[in-house]
Scaffold this active site. Structure first.
Site, PDB file in Angstrom:
ATOM      1  CB  CYS A  74      -0.742  -0.265   1.325  1.00 38.47           C
ATOM      2  SG  CYS A  74      -1.882  -1.553   1.699  1.00 38.47           S
TER       3      CYS A  74
ATOM      4  CG  HIS B  95      -2.339   4.691  -0.909  1.00 34.46           C
ATOM      5  ND1 HIS B  95      -3.285   5.528  -2.032  1.00 34.46           N
ATOM      6  CD2 HIS B  95      -2.551   3.834  -1.376  1.00 34.46           C
ATOM      7  CE1 HIS B  95      -3.973   4.659  -2.897  1.00 34.46           C
ATOM      8  NE2 HIS B  95      -3.371   3.787  -2.223  1.00 34.46           N
TER       9      HIS B  95
ATOM     10  CG  HIS C 205      -0.630   6.098 -22.017  1.00 36.98           C
ATOM     11  ND1 HIS C 205      -0.340   4.966 -21.680  1.00 36.98           N
ATOM     12  CD2 HIS C 205      -1.154   6.348 -20.744  1.00 36.98           C
ATOM     13  CE1 HIS C 205      -0.453   4.849 -20.684  1.00 36.98           C
ATOM     14  NE2 HIS C 205      -1.678   5.576 -20.033  1.00 36.98           N
TER      15      HIS C 205
ATOM     16  N   GLY D 180      -7.859   2.895  -8.250  1.00 36.76           N
ATOM     17  CA  GLY D 180      -6.632   1.169  -7.346  1.00 36.76           C
ATOM     18  C   GLY D 180      -7.898   0.093  -6.827  1.00 36.76           C
TER      19      GLY D 180
ATOM     20  CB  CYS E  46     -11.227   8.555 -23.247  1.00 41.28           C
ATOM     21  SG  CYS E  46     -10.049   8.994 -22.273  1.00 41.28           S
TER      22      CYS E  46
ATOM     23  CB  CYS F  39     -16.111  12.235 -24.921  1.00 39.40           C
ATOM     24  SG  CYS F  39     -16.274  12.812 -24.187  1.00 39.40           S
TER      25      CYS F  39
ATOM     26  CG  ASP G 131     -23.580  18.977 -10.926  1.00 42.30           C
ATOM     27  OD1 ASP G 131     -24.597  18.789 -12.005  1.00 42.30           O
ATOM     28  OD2 ASP G 131     -22.474  18.276 -11.077  1.00 42.30           O
TER      29      ASP G 131
ATOM     30  CB  THR H 266     -15.238  20.827 -35.885  1.00 39.65           C
ATOM     31  OG1 THR H 266     -14.761  22.101 -35.582  1.00 39.65           O
ATOM     32  CG2 THR H 266     -13.451  21.027 -36.804  1.00 39.65           C
TER      33      THR H 266
ATOM     34  NE  ARG I 269     -23.137  25.114 -34.343  1.00 37.79           N
ATOM     35  CZ  ARG I 269     -22.141  25.481 -32.770  1.00 37.79           C
ATOM     36  NH1 ARG I 269     -22.650  25.151 -32.020  1.00 37.79           N
ATOM     37  NH2 ARG I 269     -20.993  25.524 -33.745  1.00 37.79           N
TER      38      ARG I 269
END
Ligand code: MEZ
Length: 607
Positions: free
Chosen positions: A65, A69, A107, A122, A130, A133, A380, A413, A438
């Site tokens: 751990c 951590h 990455h 973990g 990701c 979307c 929110d 786009t 649009r």
């Protein structure tokens, strides 16, 4: 788990993490994604891979751990130590990216320099951020299995923090307000509910509208705040708040200068729908604006050591007996509930396009429609802003973007059309002025067979806009050596597609689009190869929100500003009226984010 395992054991994990890099397949390219509907919800089987959670995998390799951590095992809401330890063992993102193989390198993402824990968890199943979307079906190590360890997080017993200004939402508006207020001398805290900063701004593609900029002058583009004002009001069906639109237009060039001064590249200028001149500013070569700006804003915030708190969800805005906003109550993922006292609160938490229930409550006809937004765009701030006394306006004004890649959440786009693409239906016929507003373009697509259309481009248009490479990368594009081949690839009639493109090319050459009156036709479509991208309309932007005045003060139901409460960006209503023009959103976030930062700094510092 024991605490005695030497650090060199970390290296045993490396193959897993490399594999992760190959498999987490995510966001290499702006707005990119597979287009099949079934891919939208990755199957459970695809996401769950053997080996259980990351804890189990670490345990199996005898990594303890403390290795992740630290000695005291304190986890803050930014998961700072865990992320530092991940990098110590596995290397930073760019190094991980170099090790990546395969079609998409997770990455090397448009998300920028983000925490490992955005995607890798973990103690619970890892699910790449990701996938909110993008829709790649891929198993990732650590993505499933029973929890290996059920450990209560270490919670801070400190229940109250204090600052001058607390800002909610770390998208472009929030970051801009934070940087501006900080530079004016105020102490700020920026809270973000997601494990990653950037919000929807990070996904913004086409550009940032600004009038009478140095970049336009260099390119001999004649524009003025007055023309931008008129375009914006016309686009919004004249229901916008004219005072706010005036600010948007008049301060836009200043906002571009400010961005340039903090390191942004906004030197390319293109056309977006509804604009009568080229005023969409973006990075050189026509790269996506959002990912770049968010990178620049993040770096500027980090350089200034601004206190940015991830995984921190706002529960409510706190007010005193006089109705003045005095701070917020927050729930940190690890810290739990606490209060941030502040002399001013700025809400910059974005819109609600990703909240299907809320969208349907205002516009039942949009039920089931896809969205181009990141998963955190759930409205929110409108909820807690209203509870704090703010007035919501224009909530039914929800914008549909005409070109989301078919069966996905990937925005294609508007700049593709701005640089010359046409729209054809399944037969291969044009049916609309591609650069109309649009709402009109979306309505036209929804009338076509299967409520979809194809964007048609050639090699020349492809080369004119860097963002297009992203769509190739994600296999969204069909191609043909000739228009007839392309017609076969998309199931259109070859004669029809050929005739459509020939007619359009004549319109370009004669500068007269007899059929659809498209004014801006920058390129013919003649240079092989030819390409098509299937598109459909999707929920893109919510124009309504908290009413604000010219100083970004939130207005209550009696038309009075609420002391101490401010808002900027998509959470507000009024700037865009019934229909937002492409490129005006990023423009709004920077201009009104700066006003919010400056105004609140002045108020709290009593300047
Ligand atoms: O401002 C927008 O929403 C925009 C420019 C979108 C796009 O098509 O790129």
């Amino acid at each position: 788990m024991n605490n005695r395992i030497p650090r060199q054991k970390y290296s045993a994990l490396l193959p897993f993490v490399v594999l992760l890099g190959m498999l987490v397949i995510s966001c290499t390219v702006p707005q990119a994604q597979h287009s099949r509907q079934e891919a939208l919800e990755p199957t459970k089987a695809a996401l769950v891979s053997p080996g259980g959670s990351l804890v189990a995998i670490h345990e199996a390799k005898a990594v303890d751990c403390a290795a992740c951590h630290g000695k005291n095992q304190v986890v803050d809401d930014n998961e700072t130590i865990v992320n530092t330890k991940c990098i110590e063992c596995h290397g930073p993102l760019p190094e991980m990216a170099k090790k990546g193989k395969g079609h998409i390198n997770a990455h090397k993402s448009h998300l920028g320099q983000i925490n490992c824990t955005v995607c890798h968890h973990g103690h619970v199943a890892s699910r790449p951020y990701c996938l909110g979307c993008h829709s790649f079906n891929m198993p990732i190590p650590g993505s499933g299995g029973p929890l290996a360890v059920k450990k209560e997080p270490v919670r801070s017993d400190k229940k109250v923090d204090s600052t001058d200004i607390v800002i909610v939402g770390a998208g472009a508006a929030g970051f801009t307000a934070a940087i501006t207020a900080h530079d004016a001398g105020a102490k700020v805290i920026l809270v973000e509910k997601n494990p990653i900063t950037g919000g929807n701004s990070m996904l913004s593609a086409g550009g940032m509208n600004a009038a009478a900029t140095q970049m336009q002058t260099k390119k001999n583009i004649k524009d003025s705040p007055d023309i931008m004002f008129k375009d914006t009001m016309t686009g919004g069906k004249n229901t916008n708040n004219p005072a706010l639109v005036k600010i948007l237009a008049e301060k836009s060039a200043e906002s571009i200068d400010w961005l340039t001064s903090i390191g942004a590249d906004v030197s390319d200028v293109g056309r977006l729908a509804g604009a009568t001149v080229n005023r969409a500013h973006r990075p050189t070569g026509g790269a996506a604006i959002g990912a770049h700006l968010v990178d620049v804003l993040r770096k500027n915030a980090a350089d200034r050591k601004i206190d940015v708190r991830l995984n921190s969800r706002v529960i409510q805005v706190l007010r005193d007996n006089n109705g003045r906003a005095t701070g917020i109550q927050v729930e940190g993922k690890h810290r739990g509930l606490y209060v941030i006292n502040a002399k001013a609160v700025i809400i910059a938490s974005g819109g609600f396009s990703a909240n299907a229930v809320m969208v349907e409550s205002y516009r039942p006809e949009y039920k089931g429609m896809t969205t181009s937004n990141q998963p955190g765009a759930t409205g929110d701030g409108m909820r807690f802003g209203e509870t704090a006394g703010g007035k919501l306006i224009g909530m039914k004004d929800i914008q549909i973007h005409p070109t989301v890649a078919y069966g996905s959440r990937i925005l294609i786009t508007e700049a593709v059309r701005g640089n010359g693409a046409i729209l054809v239906n399944k037969e291969g016929k044009r049916f609309v002025n591609e650069l109309t507003t649009r709402d009109a373009a979306s309505a036209a697509i929804l009338k076509q067979q299967d409520k979809m259309a194809y964007l048609i481009i050639d090699e020349n248009i492809r080369k004119s806009l860097r963002q297009i490479e992203g769509y190739f990368h994600l296999e969204l594009v069909k191609e043909g050596a000739t228009l007839r081949d392309l017609a076969a690839a998309i199931g259109a009639h070859p004669d029809t597609l050929e005739a459509t493109v020939a007619k359009y090319n004549t319109a370009v050459e004669t500068k007269n689009d007899v059929e659809f009156k498209r004014a801006d036709m920058p390129r013919v479509i003649k240079t092989p190869k030819f390409y098509a991208i299937g598109v459909q309309p999707g929920i893109h932007y919510t124009m309504g929100g908290l009413e604000i005045d010219e100083q970004t003060r939130v207005i209550d139901n009696n038309g009075k500003p609420i002391p101490g409460l401010y808002a900027a960006g998509e959470v507000t209503g009024g700037v865009h009226g019934a229909n937002r023009l492409g490129g005006n959103s990023i423009s709004e976030t920077i201009t009104f984010g700066r006003i919010a930062g400056t105004t609140t700094a002045k108020v709290v510092l009593k300047k």
